[in-house]
Write a protein that holds these residues in place. Sequence first.
Motif, PDB file in Angstrom:
ATOM      1  N   UNK A 326      11.595 -35.613 -37.867  1.00 32.22           N
ATOM      2  CA  UNK A 326      10.922 -35.165 -36.647  1.00 32.22           C
ATOM      3  C   UNK A 326      11.206 -33.697 -36.413  1.00 32.22           C
ATOM      4  N   UNK A 327      11.740 -33.400 -35.218  1.00 30.93           N
ATOM      5  CA  UNK A 327      12.084 -32.022 -34.871  1.00 30.93           C
ATOM      6  C   UNK A 327      13.576 -31.743 -35.043  1.00 30.93           C
ATOM      7  N   UNK A 328      14.301 -32.660 -35.670  1.00 35.60           N
ATOM      8  CA  UNK A 328      15.739 -32.487 -35.862  1.00 35.60           C
ATOM      9  C   UNK A 328      16.061 -32.398 -37.341  1.00 35.60           C
ATOM     10  N   UNK A 329      17.138 -31.692 -37.641  1.00 38.21           N
ATOM     11  CA  UNK A 329      17.603 -31.557 -39.025  1.00 38.21           C
ATOM     12  C   UNK A 329      19.074 -31.922 -39.083  1.00 38.21           C
ATOM     13  N   UNK A 330      19.401 -32.845 -39.966  1.00 37.99           N
ATOM     14  CA  UNK A 330      20.784 -33.230 -40.176  1.00 37.99           C
ATOM     15  C   UNK A 330      21.132 -32.898 -41.620  1.00 37.99           C
ATOM     16  N   UNK A 331      22.382 -32.554 -41.858  1.00 42.12           N
ATOM     17  CA  UNK A 331      22.791 -32.129 -43.201  1.00 42.12           C
ATOM     18  C   UNK A 331      24.136 -32.720 -43.561  1.00 42.12           C
TER      19      UNK A 331
END
Length: 511
Positions: A326-331
């Motif tokens: 979506x509009x989030x980024x996890x790493x």
Amino acid sequence: MASPPQNGIILNPSLCSTLHLVTAGHILPGLLEGISREQKVWVREGSSAVLPCHLSPRKTRESSKQLSDKISVLWKRHGGSVHQEPHVVLEVGYSGLQKTAQLMKPRVSLQDSTLRNGNFSLRIDPVRSEDVGLYEAQVKYKTEVHSCHVELGVITVTLSPPSPVIENEQLLMSCNSSHRASLVETCWFHDKHPGPTSRTFCFLSGALSVFHPTMSDVGSWRCRLRYSDKEIISATFNLQILGFDGPTNPVVYAAAGSAATLPCSLSYLPSAFGMSVVAAHWSHLAGGHLQDWGIPQNLSSRSFPLHLPAVGLGDAGQYRCAVSVGHRTISRDVNLAVVTVIPSIQGPVSEGNRLLLICSLTYSQGHERFQWTHLNSAPTKSKLAVATPHNLEGRSSWMRHILEIPQVSQKDTGTWECSVYGPEGRLGAAEYDLQITGAQVSSAPSIFSGQITFGLTLTFFFLFAICVVALALQKRARTPAFPALEGMFAVNVPWKPMEENQKGKIQQTEC
């Protein structure tokens, strides 16, 4: 009193969104013997609720054959109080015709539509927050009228931000209910690890704050509400966190020259949370240059691994997998540790030499253990041989990252494997092919060559001295015994007769 914050969890009164979740309420069956006492049922929004209403076992046995004839059931809702004006929820007439309130259609039904087993319970699926209130059932059979009273309550658990909860993003949780008494205490229990290891937080009011939620916070949470009228209500719900599977800082071990796969797997399918846009890419900083790999989008998979066909020392280091949901980024960061075997002698090794094999790691977590194995190349003995070799003193040298062979022999020829172990088992391995030259004494080639050179020089000098002495002795033997008489003959006697006479003397002397 409020308990102090624990494990990065604090209290906060502000919340943003509301989610109604399951509660473990006490449900007592309503038995139709005239007017029954009021029962309480607690459910979560979105789940199904059954408001119990049954004929007593005696009544059921007496009229089991005629139960479906001339019977009517009427369920009404009084709202939040019995004094409020009721409205019809569901009605089944003598003819079997069913009427349902427009606002609750088609969410309500009788649990037993045949009405032959004495079960007139009302089923609501799914439950909404506006369904809270007091429900009354009127069952008319022959000349009798029986009633059931059931109070439907909802426990509200508030999450901020709303679902899905993202790993490492601050989470606020609050718990309330539709009970009208004053709230005295709120307790939270994390039941993923029951027993002494479970976490418990109790306070007067407010919210439970988790600073950096991780995958260890996933699982069953229970909130318990205690009210001033001694009523205790508890709700259990399953907390889901969208993050990564596996350890927080994974390390992949691979031998130099072999293939490696770096994991990057989400804990849930994003589509389970209604998210359809998913993109992933890998990055690695090597030699001052940033490398990037794009992963094709696949909505039916939650895994985005990076495949490296053949790794070298330059590929070792830290990789980052970034997933945009979506509009989030996890790493997540993944370390690649390359395993190599470094010999103290390059190339073929002469028999009798001292050899060191060093098992090297480009990245170490500090808990690695090493084991050396001599792989027997004989076709009838393909299994690993973990026995101490004939020329190694003790098995302890097999458990270190440096393997010492004091004197290499032909029995050491073949493949040596260094395996790396951790608490979870074998992590990786690297192999070294030991080649030994033909059987020859060459333990100290430089010293041996010097000894040969010195021996040859000494022998030559000795022979030369013998030749010199021999020549000197031979020359001395040819010298006349009386050199003065030789001069006198040279003056008084003619040359030729003297020469012949001298030869005769020499012959006589030699004889």
